[in-house]
Design a protein around this motif. Structure first.
Motif, short mmCIF file in Angstrom:
data_model
loop_
_atom_site.label_atom_id
_atom_site.label_comp_id
_atom_site.label_asym_id
_atom_site.label_seq_id
_atom_site.Cartn_x
_atom_site.Cartn_y
_atom_site.Cartn_z
N ASN A 316 -32.31 6.91 22.06
CA ASN A 316 -31.13 6.28 21.48
C ASN A 316 -29.90 7.15 21.74
O ASN A 316 -30.01 8.38 21.80
N PRO A 317 -28.73 6.54 21.85
CA PRO A 317 -27.52 7.34 22.00
C PRO A 317 -27.21 8.09 20.71
O PRO A 317 -27.52 7.62 19.61
N GLU A 318 -26.61 9.26 20.84
CA GLU A 318 -26.18 9.98 19.65
C GLU A 318 -25.07 9.19 18.96
O GLU A 318 -24.21 8.59 19.61
N LEU A 319 -25.12 9.16 17.65
CA LEU A 319 -24.11 8.44 16.88
C LEU A 319 -23.07 9.43 16.36
O LEU A 319 -23.32 10.16 15.40
N GLY A 320 -21.96 9.45 17.03
CA GLY A 320 -20.84 10.27 16.58
C GLY A 320 -19.88 9.46 15.73
O GLY A 320 -20.17 8.33 15.33
N PHE A 321 -18.71 10.02 15.48
CA PHE A 321 -17.72 9.38 14.61
C PHE A 321 -17.34 7.99 15.13
O PHE A 321 -17.33 7.01 14.38
N ALA A 322 -17.07 7.88 16.43
CA ALA A 322 -16.60 6.61 16.98
C ALA A 322 -17.71 5.55 16.93
O ALA A 322 -17.44 4.38 16.58
N GLN A 323 -18.93 5.94 17.26
CA GLN A 323 -20.03 4.97 17.23
C GLN A 323 -20.30 4.49 15.81
O GLN A 323 -20.49 3.29 15.56
N LYS A 324 -20.28 5.43 14.86
CA LYS A 324 -20.56 5.02 13.48
C LYS A 324 -19.42 4.18 12.90
O LYS A 324 -19.66 3.26 12.12
N ARG A 325 -18.20 4.48 13.31
CA ARG A 325 -17.09 3.66 12.85
C ARG A 325 -17.24 2.23 13.35
O ARG A 325 -16.97 1.27 12.62
N PHE A 326 -17.68 2.07 14.60
CA PHE A 326 -17.92 0.72 15.13
C PHE A 326 -19.06 0.04 14.37
O PHE A 326 -18.95 -1.14 13.98
N LEU A 327 -20.16 0.75 14.13
CA LEU A 327 -21.32 0.15 13.48
C LEU A 327 -21.07 -0.17 12.01
O LEU A 327 -21.71 -1.08 11.45
N ARG A 328 -20.15 0.57 11.38
CA ARG A 328 -19.84 0.29 9.98
C ARG A 328 -19.34 -1.14 9.78
O ARG A 328 -19.48 -1.71 8.69
N ARG A 329 -18.77 -1.70 10.80
CA ARG A 329 -18.28 -3.06 10.70
C ARG A 329 -19.41 -4.04 10.37
O ARG A 329 -19.18 -5.12 9.82
N PHE A 330 -20.65 -3.65 10.72
CA PHE A 330 -21.78 -4.56 10.57
C PHE A 330 -22.64 -4.23 9.34
O PHE A 330 -23.78 -4.69 9.24
#
Length: 361
Positions: A316-330
């Motif tokens: 899996n890709p590492e979840l950094g700040f930008a990835q988690k900010r995107f995923l928080r939308r869901f």
């Protein structure tokens, strides 16, 4: 032989992890019922399918499964009282409740009766006298659209263990202290010594007993596994062992090639379905939500990067700040029609990895 296997696990509960050993919720995302059912059916499970069966639960799996599925009824079934006792204590120490405990054999239709949306039978079928009878017994317990995960020993992955088992049988060794003494005396450069160093399960007694002293352990090639599944109405949905390709046919060909070339392929981990309808992907009338087991991880908007284990066989890709900010939308469902083309493309990668879940309704 069933009684002999039961006695084996009464003596050697498996796996014997420390009772205080914990897992993070994000370690359990591949066990989440809602995510699995939606991935392969395009809808969330109906109320009749919101049940989970751990068929041969051992001494640990009820804990991570309950962590992944708060509020979902779970039946933990095992032949061994010792396994159930240790599994129950582990869950209680970590504040996990709502699990039904049942001792018995799932070949008995009166045991763990009813239908389940998800059945996990990890590392059990290869210990049965008739694996097909076991697979059919599990098939009968699956609700329509239900998902079954199995793990069975592959010929290549067990090559080292089986050579040691054969040697021990020839020597007449049947007790754990003697096996441990032989392992300690093995030369590092020898075949046995090399295997001992590369097998983490040999670091604890129940792992040694399970590897070398189990009353019955079968191995199979990929075509033998497919033939077994072909005797049922179950459909292969996804391989999830280390290095597995996302396409079932491509992974089967890869495994066949590995067997021809003598490579040590992993033990087979396979998701099977009963009458699954297929996922809905990024259809305009679908919604996307975050895998519920990953909510805590994604809520932590910190600079440090989180690594989600490769539970579906691929990293899996590492979840950094930008990835988690995107995923928080869901964290709450979002209609696919509300996403921009760029957001849809970004979501697709997470959808393939079960980090995001697509469903209708």
């Amino acid at each position: 032989m069933t009684d002999e296997i039961r006695r084996h696990y009464e003596r050697h509960p498996y796996p014997r992890y420390p009772l205080l050993a914990s897992v993070r919720p994000c370690d359990t995302y591949a066990l989440n019922l809602d995510s699995l059912f939606a991935r392969f059916n395009g809808i969330l499970p109906p109320s009749a399918a919101r049940r989970i069966l751990l068929a041969g639960c051992g001494s640990f799996s009820p804990y991570p499964t309950s962590l992944a599925n708060p509020g979902v009824p779970i039946t933990a079934l095992d032949l061994s009282r010792a396994n159930l006792r240790r599994a129950r204590l582990h869950t209680l120490l970590h504040g996990r409740f709502g699990i039904g405990w049942e001792r018995g054999d799932f070949l008995d239709p009166a045991v763990a009766a009813g239908e389940y949306g998800f059945i996990d039978c990890f590392g059990v079928l290869h210990h049965l006298a008739e694996p097909l009878a076991g697979l059919r017994a599990l098939e009968r317990r699956l609700a329509p659209g239900g998902i079954l995960r199995i793990m069975v020993y592959s010929r290549g992955a067990r090559r080292g263990a089986e050579s040691v088992r054969k040697a021990l049988r020839l020597l007449g060794v049947k007790d754990l202290p003697t096996v441990k003494r032989l392992l300690r005396r093995a030369d590092r450069g020898s075949r046995l010594g090399s295997y001992v160093e590369s097998a983490p399960e040999l670091s604890f007694d129940s792992g040694i007993a399970d590897a070398f002293l189990h009353p019955r352990a079968r191995t199979c090639r990929i075509d033998e596994l497919l033939a077994l599944v072909g005797e049922t109405s179950l459909q292969p949905l996804l391989f999830a062992h280390h290095g597995a390709l996302p396409d079932v046919r491509a992974e089967v060909e890869r495994l066949r090639r590995a067997e021809r070339e003598g490579d040590d392929e992993p033990n087979f981990v396979l998701y099977l379905g009963r009458g699954t309808a297929g996922g809905c992907g990024l259809a305009a009338d679908a919604s996307l939500m975050l895998n519920p087991a990953l909510r805590f991880c994604v809520r932590r908007l910190r600079i440090a990067r989180d690594v989600i284990p490769p539970r579906l066989g691929r990293p899996n890709p590492e979840l950094g700040f930008a990835q988690k900010r995107f995923l928080r939308r869901f964290l709450r469902p979002v209609r696919v029609s509300e996403l921009s083309p760029a957001e849809r493309e970004r979501a697709l990668a997470f959808l393939d990895l079960l980090i995001l879940v697509s469903f209708r309704g």
